[in-house]
Design a protein around this motif. Structure first.
Motif, PDB file in Angstrom:
ATOM      1  N   VAL A  17       0.855  -1.189   0.000  1.00 44.35           N
ATOM      2  CA  VAL A  17       0.000   0.000   0.000  1.00 44.35           C
ATOM      3  C   VAL A  17       0.888   1.236   0.000  1.00 44.35           C
ATOM      4  O   VAL A  17       1.736   1.404   0.867  1.00 44.35           O
ATOM      5  CB  VAL A  17      -0.926   0.019   1.235  1.00 44.35           C
ATOM      6  N   ASP A  18       0.689   2.088  -0.984  1.00 46.40           N
ATOM      7  CA  ASP A  18       1.387   3.369  -1.039  1.00 46.40           C
ATOM      8  C   ASP A  18       0.716   4.296  -0.037  1.00 46.40           C
ATOM      9  O   ASP A  18      -0.454   4.650  -0.202  1.00 46.40           O
ATOM     10  CB  ASP A  18       1.306   3.938  -2.451  1.00 46.40           C
ATOM     11  N   ASN A  19       1.447   4.687   1.012  1.00 44.32           N
ATOM     12  CA  ASN A  19       0.822   5.486   2.066  1.00 44.32           C
ATOM     13  C   ASN A  19       0.537   6.928   1.656  1.00 44.32           C
ATOM     14  O   ASN A  19      -0.095   7.657   2.399  1.00 44.32           O
ATOM     15  CB  ASN A  19       1.632   5.434   3.360  1.00 44.32           C
ATOM     16  N   THR A  20       0.961   7.329   0.469  1.00 43.32           N
ATOM     17  CA  THR A  20       0.642   8.690   0.019  1.00 43.32           C
ATOM     18  C   THR A  20      -0.706   8.767  -0.687  1.00 43.32           C
ATOM     19  O   THR A  20      -1.326   9.819  -0.723  1.00 43.32           O
ATOM     20  CB  THR A  20       1.733   9.247  -0.923  1.00 43.32           C
ATOM     21  N   CYS A  21      -1.152   7.635  -1.266  1.00 44.18           N
ATOM     22  CA  CYS A  21      -2.415   7.666  -2.009  1.00 44.18           C
ATOM     23  C   CYS A  21      -3.358   6.518  -1.665  1.00 44.18           C
ATOM     24  O   CYS A  21      -4.494   6.504  -2.105  1.00 44.18           O
ATOM     25  CB  CYS A  21      -2.145   7.679  -3.509  1.00 44.18           C
ATOM     26  N   GLY A  22      -2.878   5.528  -0.914  1.00 38.50           N
ATOM     27  CA  GLY A  22      -3.718   4.398  -0.525  1.00 38.50           C
ATOM     28  C   GLY A  22      -3.857   3.321  -1.579  1.00 38.50           C
ATOM     29  O   GLY A  22      -4.556   2.334  -1.383  1.00 38.50           O
ATOM     30  N   GLN A  42       3.291  -5.309   9.620  1.00 36.28           N
ATOM     31  CA  GLN A  42       2.646  -4.142   9.014  1.00 36.28           C
ATOM     32  C   GLN A  42       3.281  -2.823   9.437  1.00 36.28           C
ATOM     33  O   GLN A  42       2.645  -1.776   9.424  1.00 36.28           O
ATOM     34  CB  GLN A  42       1.142  -4.143   9.285  1.00 36.28           C
ATOM     35  N   LYS A  43       4.563  -2.867   9.756  1.00 36.54           N
ATOM     36  CA  LYS A  43       5.316  -1.641  10.012  1.00 36.54           C
ATOM     37  C   LYS A  43       5.779  -1.089   8.662  1.00 36.54           C
ATOM     38  O   LYS A  43       5.970  -1.841   7.712  1.00 36.54           O
ATOM     39  CB  LYS A  43       6.517  -1.937  10.899  1.00 36.54           C
ATOM     40  N   PRO A  44       5.970   0.218   8.561  1.00 39.54           N
ATOM     41  CA  PRO A  44       6.411   0.789   7.282  1.00 39.54           C
ATOM     42  C   PRO A  44       7.825   0.346   6.910  1.00 39.54           C
ATOM     43  O   PRO A  44       8.656   0.090   7.786  1.00 39.54           O
ATOM     44  CB  PRO A  44       6.368   2.297   7.505  1.00 39.54           C
TER      45      PRO A  44
END
Length: 74
Positions: A17-22, A42-44
């Protein structure tokens, strides 16, 4: 999600999952099973990847990320 795959469970199949756009991307990390526990928590983390067409076992082709490097937080 992530799971170990391969004859000796040496690869990681990922949904990233791209955390900038979901947006969710499918990926494969060959011979990187040592990162599985960290990723599964599920850590970055950061990755370096290329984009490839996946034609696994003659199925309809899809686009996936071919993970080249993984950098986990300390």
């Amino acid at each position: 999600t992530s799971k170990l795959v391969g004859r000796n469970l040496e690869h990681i199949k990922l949904e990233l999952v791209d955390n900038t756009c979901g947006k969710v991307f499918n990926g494969i990390a060959f011979n990187m099973s040592q990162y599985f526990d960290y990723i599964h928590s599920q850590k970055p983390f950061d990755i370096c990847f290329t984009i490839e067409e996946n034609k696994h076992h003659g199925a309809t082709s899809t686009i996936q990320l071919l993970v080249k490097e993984i950098h986990v937080g300390k």
